[in-house]
Design a protein around this motif. Structure first.
Motif, mmCIF file in Angstrom:
data_model
loop_
_atom_site.group_PDB
_atom_site.id
_atom_site.type_symbol
_atom_site.label_atom_id
_atom_site.label_comp_id
_atom_site.label_asym_id
_atom_site.label_seq_id
_atom_site.Cartn_x
_atom_site.Cartn_y
_atom_site.Cartn_z
ATOM 1 N N ILE A 123 74.486 17.318 29.723
ATOM 2 C CA ILE A 123 74.188 18.620 29.418
ATOM 3 C C ILE A 123 74.463 18.920 27.896
ATOM 4 O O ILE A 123 73.835 19.460 26.857
ATOM 5 N N GLU A 137 56.293 18.982 34.868
ATOM 6 C CA GLU A 137 56.538 20.267 35.066
ATOM 7 C C GLU A 137 55.351 21.152 34.701
ATOM 8 O O GLU A 137 55.281 22.136 35.315
ATOM 9 N N GLY A 142 63.623 14.396 30.839
ATOM 10 C CA GLY A 142 64.253 15.267 30.393
ATOM 11 C C GLY A 142 65.664 15.144 31.023
ATOM 12 O O GLY A 142 66.310 13.989 31.069
ATOM 13 N N MET A 143 66.261 16.235 31.340
ATOM 14 C CA MET A 143 67.569 16.323 32.308
ATOM 15 C C MET A 143 67.203 16.240 33.792
ATOM 16 O O MET A 143 68.417 15.897 34.559
ATOM 17 N N PHE A 144 66.126 16.011 34.214
ATOM 18 C CA PHE A 144 65.939 15.970 35.580
ATOM 19 C C PHE A 144 66.116 14.273 36.049
ATOM 20 O O PHE A 144 66.540 14.206 37.087
ATOM 21 N N SER A 159 67.821 10.888 34.242
ATOM 22 C CA SER A 159 68.428 10.437 32.882
ATOM 23 C C SER A 159 67.801 8.908 32.763
ATOM 24 O O SER A 159 67.227 8.753 31.572
ATOM 25 N N HIS A 205 67.476 20.357 28.373
ATOM 26 C CA HIS A 205 66.254 19.665 28.853
ATOM 27 C C HIS A 205 65.130 19.735 27.852
ATOM 28 O O HIS A 205 64.309 18.816 27.825
ATOM 29 N N GLN A 225 58.466 25.474 27.887
ATOM 30 C CA GLN A 225 60.100 25.486 27.665
ATOM 31 C C GLN A 225 60.717 26.295 26.581
ATOM 32 O O GLN A 225 61.355 27.071 26.824
ATOM 33 N N THR A 273 63.609 16.309 26.642
ATOM 34 C CA THR A 273 62.125 16.191 26.975
ATOM 35 C C THR A 273 61.331 15.570 25.856
ATOM 36 O O THR A 273 60.653 14.576 25.693
#
Length: 362
Positions: free
Chosen positions: A167, A297, A263-265, A267, A242, A199, A246
């Motif tokens: 993060i 998303e 994204g961050m969901f 790696s 994120h 976003q 993305t």
């Protein structure tokens, strides 16, 4: 004789979750009413607060643990989380309580807050210490994991801390930095159904309401206002990370594996092509299920991948679960499906091509 306790199915988990929410809501509401209003048919006034504390600290967590008893780890984590939430809720609705037991609970609350702050500061220290090396890393995800493993070794704690480091890396890394990803073909997902624009909108809304929310909450409690603001800033940092990831972390393919990133969901998760049973275009919504991985998303997923056998995938905060079906939302679904199908059908080796590099465009 097989004595293994079966894992709860997705339907059983949903049923247990609904029962927990319903029973906990009734207990919380009844506790508030009993300490606020006089008891019927009694001149003693409202009920003393200690029975309500027992319900909040023990009864509700015990209900959750019983309903999830076939998954001991989930039951323990959920019970502890509900006990902490029950104490915070009781501290808000009950009058101030005195005595050594309540003083100990208040001390534990302050200690837990101090430990949380210390952990975040330690994570930031590890990040800035490793920042120079991350600039030269081919893929910072592996470099971040390596930094944490040197201190804590492999395991669940390492996955959580690596997620935290990721993060802050996405937040603070200069836009001019570039790095490489495994794979010979790369596919983006930021443009599907205006994913990136949505976003941006969330980031603007959260940043705009932050000072207003802090002011309104401070009228009730200054401590609560600062806690709320701190959590909001952390959420803003996660969403900004994120947003950058993305644009930066593609879904990739080579002649042996499919590399999922989102994204961050997510790696990076390598899926062997031999494990893919089928890949098809998809239309319409997807029913949530614990055996499915949904990486989309905005709008509905447009690609469905079925695996031959369940595979462990580490998602948010390093949490692992077994996945059988993967739903993706990519910018060019036809090209992506054709590329995977062609690679699956081909028996020839795929020559290595240049890796994907892209600057930040924030």
């Amino acid at each position: 004789m097989n004595t293994t306790v079966p894992v709860m199915s997705s339907a059983e988990l949903r049923r247990a979750r609904r029962m927990t929410v319903g029973l906990a809501g009734l207990i919380y509401l009844a506790g508030w009413a009993m300490v606020t209003f006089p008891l019927p048919f009694s001149d003693a006034g409202p009920m003393p607060p200690w029975p309500v504390m027992i319900d909040y600290l023990l009864t509700v967590p015990a209900i959750y643990a019983f309903l999830h008893r076939r998954e001991p780890r989930r039951a323990l984590r959920g019970a502890l989380a509900l006990a902490g939430f029950g104490y915070l809720l009781a501290s808000w609705i009950l009058p101030p309580l005195a005595g050594p037991f309540w003083d100990t609970l208040r001390g534990l609350r302050n200690l837990s807050l101090a430990i949380g702050v210390a952990i975040e500061l330690g994570i930031l220290f590890l990040f800035f210490r490793a920042l120079g090396g991350l600039r030269r890393a081919e893929n910072p995800d592996y470099a971040l994991t390596g930094v944490v493993e040197k201190v804590f070794g492999p395991g669940f704690v390492t996955r959580i801390l690596a997620f935290e480091l990721r993060i802050w890396f996405m937040v603070f890394a200069p836009p001019r930095w570039k790095w490489a990803y495994r794979g010979t073909r790369h596919f983006s997902y930021h443009a599907k159904d205006a994913n990136l624009a949505n976003q941006q909108g969330f980031l603007v809304l959260i940043a705009a309401e932050l000072p207003v929310a802090h002011l309104l909450v401070s009228l009730w409690s200054s401590l609560a206002a600062w806690i709320f603001t701190g959590l909001s800033l952390y959420s803003l940092a996660f969403l900004f990370a994120h947003y950058r990831a993305t644009q930066r972390c593609p879904i990739s393919l080579d002649d042996r594996q499919l590399y999922l990133r989102y994204g961050m969901f997510l790696s990076e998760q390598a899926i062997a092509l031999s494990q893919i049973e089928s890949i098809t275009l998809h239309r319409g919504p997807v029913t949530r299920d614990s055996t499915q991985l949904r990486l989309c998303e905005s709008g509905d997923p447009n690609v469905c991948i079925r695996l031959r056998s369940p595979q462990a995938v580490a998602g948010l905060f390093g949490r692992e679960r077994q996945i059988e079906i993967i739903y993706l939302g990519v910018d060019q679904p036809h090209a992506f499906v054709n590329a995977v199908q062609t690679t699956l059908a081909s028996t020839e080796s795929v020559p290595t091509a240049a890796v994907h590099t892209a600057p930040f465009t924030s």
